[in-house]
Design a protein around this motif. Sequence first.
Motif, mmCIF file in Angstrom:
data_model
loop_
_atom_site.group_PDB
_atom_site.id
_atom_site.type_symbol
_atom_site.label_atom_id
_atom_site.label_comp_id
_atom_site.label_asym_id
_atom_site.label_seq_id
_atom_site.Cartn_x
_atom_site.Cartn_y
_atom_site.Cartn_z
ATOM 1 N N UNK A 23 10.559 -64.209 59.581
ATOM 2 C CA UNK A 23 10.254 -65.284 58.362
ATOM 3 C C UNK A 23 10.522 -66.181 57.786
ATOM 4 N N UNK A 24 11.835 -66.367 58.119
ATOM 5 C CA UNK A 24 13.262 -67.582 57.209
ATOM 6 C C UNK A 24 12.369 -69.093 57.179
ATOM 7 N N UNK A 25 12.028 -69.164 56.139
ATOM 8 C CA UNK A 25 11.701 -70.555 55.532
ATOM 9 C C UNK A 25 12.805 -72.117 56.247
ATOM 10 N N UNK A 26 13.100 -72.545 56.573
ATOM 11 C CA UNK A 26 14.056 -74.243 56.793
ATOM 12 C C UNK A 26 13.394 -74.765 56.426
ATOM 13 N N UNK A 27 14.750 -75.766 55.699
ATOM 14 C CA UNK A 27 14.531 -76.732 55.279
ATOM 15 C C UNK A 27 15.102 -78.342 56.144
ATOM 16 N N UNK A 28 15.519 -78.597 56.559
ATOM 17 C CA UNK A 28 16.542 -80.074 57.415
ATOM 18 C C UNK A 28 16.572 -81.383 56.489
ATOM 19 N N UNK A 29 17.939 -81.496 55.514
ATOM 20 C CA UNK A 29 17.525 -82.503 54.667
ATOM 21 C C UNK A 29 18.486 -83.759 55.553
ATOM 22 N N UNK A 30 17.632 -85.446 55.928
ATOM 23 C CA UNK A 30 19.137 -86.288 56.176
ATOM 24 C C UNK A 30 19.488 -86.776 54.805
ATOM 25 N N UNK A 31 20.767 -86.546 54.816
ATOM 26 C CA UNK A 31 21.148 -87.751 53.560
ATOM 27 C C UNK A 31 22.195 -88.846 54.020
ATOM 28 N N UNK A 32 21.794 -90.201 53.204
ATOM 29 C CA UNK A 32 22.675 -91.409 53.436
ATOM 30 C C UNK A 32 23.443 -92.324 53.206
ATOM 31 N N UNK A 33 24.115 -92.829 54.217
ATOM 32 C CA UNK A 33 25.432 -93.107 53.708
ATOM 33 C C UNK A 33 25.173 -94.923 54.135
ATOM 34 N N UNK A 34 26.164 -95.720 54.260
ATOM 35 C CA UNK A 34 25.708 -97.223 54.304
ATOM 36 C C UNK A 34 25.686 -97.455 55.966
ATOM 37 N N UNK A 35 26.275 -96.430 56.836
ATOM 38 C CA UNK A 35 26.113 -96.718 58.341
ATOM 39 C C UNK A 35 24.402 -96.695 58.733
ATOM 40 N N UNK A 36 24.266 -95.039 57.977
ATOM 41 C CA UNK A 36 22.512 -95.490 58.188
ATOM 42 C C UNK A 36 21.516 -96.342 57.594
ATOM 43 N N UNK A 37 22.370 -96.880 56.357
ATOM 44 C CA UNK A 37 21.316 -97.537 55.405
ATOM 45 C C UNK A 37 21.357 -99.159 57.277
ATOM 46 N N UNK A 38 22.320 -98.848 57.448
ATOM 47 C CA UNK A 38 22.808 -100.331 58.063
ATOM 48 C C UNK A 38 21.425 -100.116 59.717
ATOM 49 N N UNK A 39 21.649 -99.282 60.001
ATOM 50 C CA UNK A 39 21.333 -99.066 61.070
ATOM 51 C C UNK A 39 19.631 -99.340 60.844
ATOM 52 N N UNK A 40 18.651 -98.935 59.553
ATOM 53 C CA UNK A 40 17.302 -98.500 59.928
ATOM 54 C C UNK A 40 17.488 -100.211 59.342
ATOM 55 N N UNK A 85 18.325 -74.439 52.882
ATOM 56 C CA UNK A 85 18.058 -75.818 53.253
ATOM 57 C C UNK A 85 19.389 -76.204 54.312
ATOM 58 N N UNK A 86 19.466 -76.986 55.419
ATOM 59 C CA UNK A 86 20.568 -77.198 55.527
ATOM 60 C C UNK A 86 20.916 -79.006 55.054
ATOM 61 N N UNK A 87 21.658 -79.193 55.416
ATOM 62 C CA UNK A 87 22.289 -80.692 55.475
ATOM 63 C C UNK A 87 23.423 -81.158 56.310
ATOM 64 N N UNK A 88 23.370 -82.681 56.975
ATOM 65 C CA UNK A 88 24.947 -82.320 58.079
ATOM 66 C C UNK A 88 25.122 -83.409 58.136
ATOM 67 N N UNK A 89 23.874 -84.620 58.122
ATOM 68 C CA UNK A 89 23.407 -85.799 58.541
ATOM 69 C C UNK A 89 25.082 -86.740 58.554
ATOM 70 N N UNK A 90 25.437 -86.564 57.224
ATOM 71 C CA UNK A 90 26.912 -87.610 56.313
ATOM 72 C C UNK A 90 27.723 -87.286 57.918
ATOM 73 N N UNK A 91 28.587 -85.832 57.310
ATOM 74 C CA UNK A 91 29.549 -85.021 57.932
ATOM 75 C C UNK A 91 29.167 -85.550 59.682
ATOM 76 N N UNK A 92 28.490 -84.939 60.228
ATOM 77 C CA UNK A 92 28.339 -85.051 61.541
ATOM 78 C C UNK A 92 28.736 -86.253 62.296
ATOM 79 N N UNK A 93 28.165 -87.718 61.431
ATOM 80 C CA UNK A 93 28.028 -89.032 62.242
ATOM 81 C C UNK A 93 29.884 -89.709 61.471
ATOM 82 N N UNK A 94 29.990 -88.504 60.501
ATOM 83 C CA UNK A 94 31.374 -89.422 60.067
ATOM 84 C C UNK A 94 32.552 -89.107 60.541
ATOM 85 N N UNK A 95 32.134 -87.256 61.080
ATOM 86 C CA UNK A 95 33.519 -86.435 61.425
ATOM 87 C C UNK A 95 33.587 -86.660 62.604
ATOM 88 N N UNK A 96 32.786 -87.627 63.645
ATOM 89 C CA UNK A 96 32.629 -88.150 64.334
ATOM 90 C C UNK A 96 32.492 -87.089 65.647
#
Length: 664
Positions: free
Chosen positions: A415-432, A381-392
């Motif tokens: 054969x590795x299964x991978x799942x990428x997750x996009x987590x939320x923050x106020x900036x992403x909510x504002x964009x949507x 499982x991979x998540x990075x959306x919050x820190x990637x945008x927050x860290x510039x």
Amino acid sequence: MIPHKLMLKIYLYLVFIGFYFQILPGFPQSHLSNNFTDSTEVSEWKGFERYDFSFQGKKARLILPKKPLQGNPWIWRARFPDWHTEADSILVSEGFHLAYINTDNLFGAPEAVKVWNDFHRFLTAEHRLQYKVSLMGVSRGGLFIYNWAKENPEKVASIYAEAPVLDFKSWPGGFGESEGSPKDWDKLKKVYNFANDEEAKAYSNNPIDNLMKLPAHRVPILHMIGLEDQVVPVDENTLPFVQKYIKAGGIATVVTSVNGEQSLKGHHFPIQTPRLVADFIKYNAKQALPLRSEEYHQTNGGIKNTLINFSQKGSGRVAFLGGSITHNPGWRDSVSNYLQNRFQNTDLVFINAGIPSMGSTPSAFRLEKDVLAKGKIDLLFIEAAVNDSGNGRTSTEQKRALEGIIRHARQVNPQMDIVVMHFVDPGKMASYNQGLVPEVIKNHQYVADYYNISTINLAKEVTDRINAGEFTWEDDFKDLHPSPFGQGIYGNSIITFLKNSYEKSQNLTDKTTNYSTAERMDAFSYDKGRLIDIAEAKLAKGWHIAPNWKPGDDEKTRPGFVNEPFLIGNKGAKSLKLSFEGNTVGIAVASGQDAAKISYRIDKGNWQQLDLLTKWSKQLHLPWYYTLASELENAPHLLEIRVPDSLNDNLQRKACRIRYFYVN
């Protein structure tokens, strides 16, 4: 009594923390029938099972569809449950439950409303019907449905009324155009505890009064009326009611019945459009459902290999790679518990590779040390959306890093299964909410789609659920580091994805397959990222290795960046040298309030300056990955770093603390 908004939140809380989410999609009829008592009478209603039973001493019934719709929507009839059942038949045949309780002689009085409150609680809790119900009322049934709905607007999906009584002064009072019904008027005064006619006429809480809550909750209403109705005149009931409703911002539709026999002084008329009624109820019941997490999942290549491995091999490893939202307890524990319960005979190892503040770039370079070195990983499982945008991080960095993680992981285990997750923050909510896809999610999704990786868009799901009124950010979710309620939303969605993925891949005789690796999107993606031990650097004057560094101030630290070896260059430190081979090089530092400014160069080129202080450095010694050079020729290079006095005239700015070098 518990406030209605709190009741709704409790219901949703149960959904999201894992009690209701396993049972909401629909229930077998046998489950419902098991909740009835031995005195329940079972019969047939138009080919469907009908259960008649007693509730608080009153006769009640529940009719079950053969195949319930998602979420168990239901119709609640008030008075005359066997009158004009054409729309009822359509809806039950299409998956609705049909309920009724006999409070007939209570005329929607507070006593009736109390019974209805309890009956709703019984059907939603014991029989797990949809929280928001579709109300249907005929004639005096209008008193029941609207009096209950005004007190419980959060529980109403829609209201359908046929020739409804909306002001009892009209009927049964007979103080207007209607003849009324003296016998029923006496009964009504008794159950409302009115001493006389004047007291009853002064009553100010008929359905037609105090309408603001229902329109404010956007409860849609549909009335079927006969224009010649002399028993419940439309000029005293539906027409003034609907006018008030619309002026208050409500959604109202009126259908006049003009064809066919108009009997009982126009009060009885044929329903010419039962399909319209059914469609109105069905559409609004669907809108009232909590959103389905599946709408925010993109399966792409799926995760079939883990189902086969975990079912057949008896062991497996699951890794979680991300920042603080992964590091903290919550959704990750729920997902781990689900997997262990799903594969009870399998020895599963769970690796928490979440480090606060870390986005995709740090993850690409620490992947080998923190994940791949732990053994063969089956599910990542991979998540990075919050820190990637927050860290510039730039779009190029975001895509290079995620591509690097995927390629590196699949090079080690195809054969590795991978799942990428996009987590939320106020900036992403504002964009949507502006109709835009957040840039970081667009970048991550682009890479995931290219490599056919499954994704879960929790940022969009949370935004839509908040906009649908299911909960709020301020009171419930609270922060980009979610409250327990928010962790439950994350956990529910991810577990729903896993359950659906495994249910679609039930053929356990299949063999695991290698995932094909596409051509690189970016020639400089970090697919060979690794950390380099600080001991490999050639030190110069002013540099030393502290074997077990910890800060001398009281500021916070992060795991892995305290009580560990650090290469420390104090103010005035001369040029250390690191020989490396690759196309990218950087340093992972602990950036506290005393972080220095450094100079560095590659291959004897021009000296460049870098301030190691971040906007968070005054609060903690923050782990930070600085990429010093990229897009280099993939060949041997020399990195030099110094801490010049001239750049650090501030007495507080005095140290460069390197935990690792990193190269690709």
